[in-house]
Write an enzyme that holds these catalytic residues in place. Structure first.
Site, mmCIF file in Angstrom:
data_model
loop_
_atom_site.group_PDB
_atom_site.id
_atom_site.type_symbol
_atom_site.label_atom_id
_atom_site.label_comp_id
_atom_site.label_asym_id
_atom_site.label_seq_id
_atom_site.Cartn_x
_atom_site.Cartn_y
_atom_site.Cartn_z
ATOM 1 N N TYR A 172 37.961 22.734 46.464
ATOM 2 C CA TYR A 172 38.345 21.489 45.795
ATOM 3 C C TYR A 172 39.174 20.567 46.693
ATOM 4 C CZ TYR A 172 36.754 22.790 41.132
ATOM 5 O OH TYR A 172 35.976 23.101 40.042
ATOM 6 N N LYS A 196 35.305 37.269 46.987
ATOM 7 C CA LYS A 196 34.012 37.698 47.531
ATOM 8 C C LYS A 196 34.286 38.036 49.004
ATOM 9 C CE LYS A 196 29.398 37.952 47.407
ATOM 10 N NZ LYS A 196 28.547 38.738 46.508
ATOM 11 N N ASP A 212 30.599 38.000 41.723
ATOM 12 C CA ASP A 212 29.326 38.265 41.034
ATOM 13 C C ASP A 212 29.477 39.434 40.054
ATOM 14 O OD1 ASP A 212 29.664 39.891 43.266
ATOM 15 O OD2 ASP A 212 27.564 39.812 43.913
ATOM 16 N N ASP A 244 37.211 28.160 38.290
ATOM 17 C CA ASP A 244 36.532 27.159 37.461
ATOM 18 C C ASP A 244 35.354 27.802 36.741
ATOM 19 O OD1 ASP A 244 35.799 24.536 36.506
ATOM 20 O OD2 ASP A 244 34.197 24.554 38.001
ATOM 21 N N ASP A 267 34.974 29.149 32.441
ATOM 22 C CA ASP A 267 33.967 28.670 31.485
ATOM 23 C C ASP A 267 33.273 29.861 30.832
ATOM 24 O OD1 ASP A 267 34.427 25.955 31.802
ATOM 25 O OD2 ASP A 267 32.322 25.463 32.196
#
Ligand code: IPM
Ligand code: MN
Length: 350
Positions: free
Chosen positions: A140, A190, A223, A247, A251
């Site tokens: 970001y 990750k 993942d 982010d 959700d």
């Protein structure tokens, strides 16, 4: 003397849900504690004046004790807004300018609330966790560019920024929060592929964990974390992760715990050097704007986060309990009560 809270109702359902948030806030702490200073910012302001966040507005916001934001976004049929203009120019500019490095997003599956989780997963026990998403760095940060733009040889970069300072402070915050909760922190990254950024996150996480032998730690690749959220959400207490992973995962967290109509969030500058900002995770929902059927409970729960941050944890708990009771009593079926009726009912419980 009352403290000033800046209010950005925004567009669409923003003003409707913010009105209920302010109603419940005042029911919790009285009408003399805070004065609300409204700021017209968002899609409509830009469409009317071409301004996104003028310097004088930013300076005024900086003086506030906290900021409440509804949602921003253009109404269908109104002048289209270039992608990224409000996101980068308003929301992220506020998060970055005010160094709101902790993007706090709690998720709780309330009894009786419809969830896409399977019955056997729900039967595993209560789902109640909080994501501490880094709020000022990562992908970001805006470190990128494009070259030969618009040609078939276009080159575009978007570089993830991770500073030791920025990563350390957010991991420390997660450990502090875990100590106030069930005592477990999960790092999501990750690091098997993103060896540079992931290496930094993992190393600092391990170092800070060693200072907190009483806190249980856990690690998942992003993942695998999406699978765990759907099959074993009970494993999470506090999750710490970078800006983009946070982010995405929040959700999903909202979706599995009854929809983002209930998801609250806080953008916190923990030192209080700048105002922190409290907003529902959902957007401006222009399709239902003006109908007074929007669920204000994500905004109302964000008021609990605000009070907790402003040193009123008992009042925050009262709002949380009132929202819990309201959800338990009335469920989450959309359109069954008007927006104002939900705010009134929760205010009445205080
Ligand atoms: C959110 C939103 C924002 C984000 C956008 C609108 C900039 O998706 O608050 O999660 O990506 O952080
Ligand atoms: Mn988002």
């Amino acid at each position: 003397m009352s403290e000033t809270i800046a209010v950005i109702p925004g567009d669409g359902i923003g003003p409707e849900v913010v009105a209920e948030g302010l109603k419940v806030l005042q029911a919790a702490v009285g009408t003399d504690t805070y004065v609300f200073q409204h700021h017209e910012l968002g899609a409509q302001r830009w469409q009317r004046t071409g301004e996104v966040l003028p310097d004088d507005e930013l300076a005024a916001l900086a003086q506030a004790k906290a900021i409440i934001l509804g949602a921003v976004g253009a109404a269908p049929g109104s002048k289209a807004i270039p992608s990224g203009l409000l996101e980068r120019g308003l929301l992220l500019k506020l998060r970055f300018s005010f160094d709101q490095y902790i993007n706090l997003r709690p998720s709780k599956l309330y009894p009786g609330v419809a969830t896409p989780l399977s019955e056997s997963v729900v039967a595993q026990g209560p789902v109640d966790f909080v994501v501490v998403r880094e709020g000022t760095e990562g992908l970001y940060a805006g470190n990128g560019g494009s070259f030969r733009t618009g040609t078939s040889q276009e080159l575009a970069t978007e570089i993830s920024i991770n500073t030791a300072f920025g990563v350390e402070r957010v991991i420390r915050d997660a450990f502090r929060r875990a100590a106030r909760r069930r005592g477990k922190v999960t790092l999501i990254h990750k690091h098997n592929v993103l060896v540079h950024a992931g290496g930094l996150w993992n190393r600092l996480f391990t170092e800070i964990a060693a200072e907190h032998p009483d806190i249980e730690t856990d690690y998942l690749h992003i993942d695998a974390a999406t699978i765990a959220l759907v099959q074993d959400p009970q494993r999470f207490d506090v999750v710490v992760t970078d800006n983009l992973f946070g982010d995405i995962i929040t959700d999903l967290a909202g979706a599995v715990t009854g929809g983002i109509g209930l998801s609250a969030s806080a953008n916190i500058n923990a030192e209080g050097k700048y105002p922190s900002m409290f907003e529902p995770v959902h957007g401006s929902a222009p399709d239902i704007a003006g109908q007074h059927i929007a669920d204000p409970r994500a905004t109302i729960s964000s008021m609990a986060l605000l009070l907790d941050h402003l040193g009123r944890p008992e009042d925050a708990k009262r709002i949380e309990a009132a929202v819990d009771a309201d959800i338990f009593a009335n469920g989450t079926t959309p359109g069954t009560r008007r927006t104002e009726a939900i705010g009134d009912a929760i205010a009445a419980r205080l």
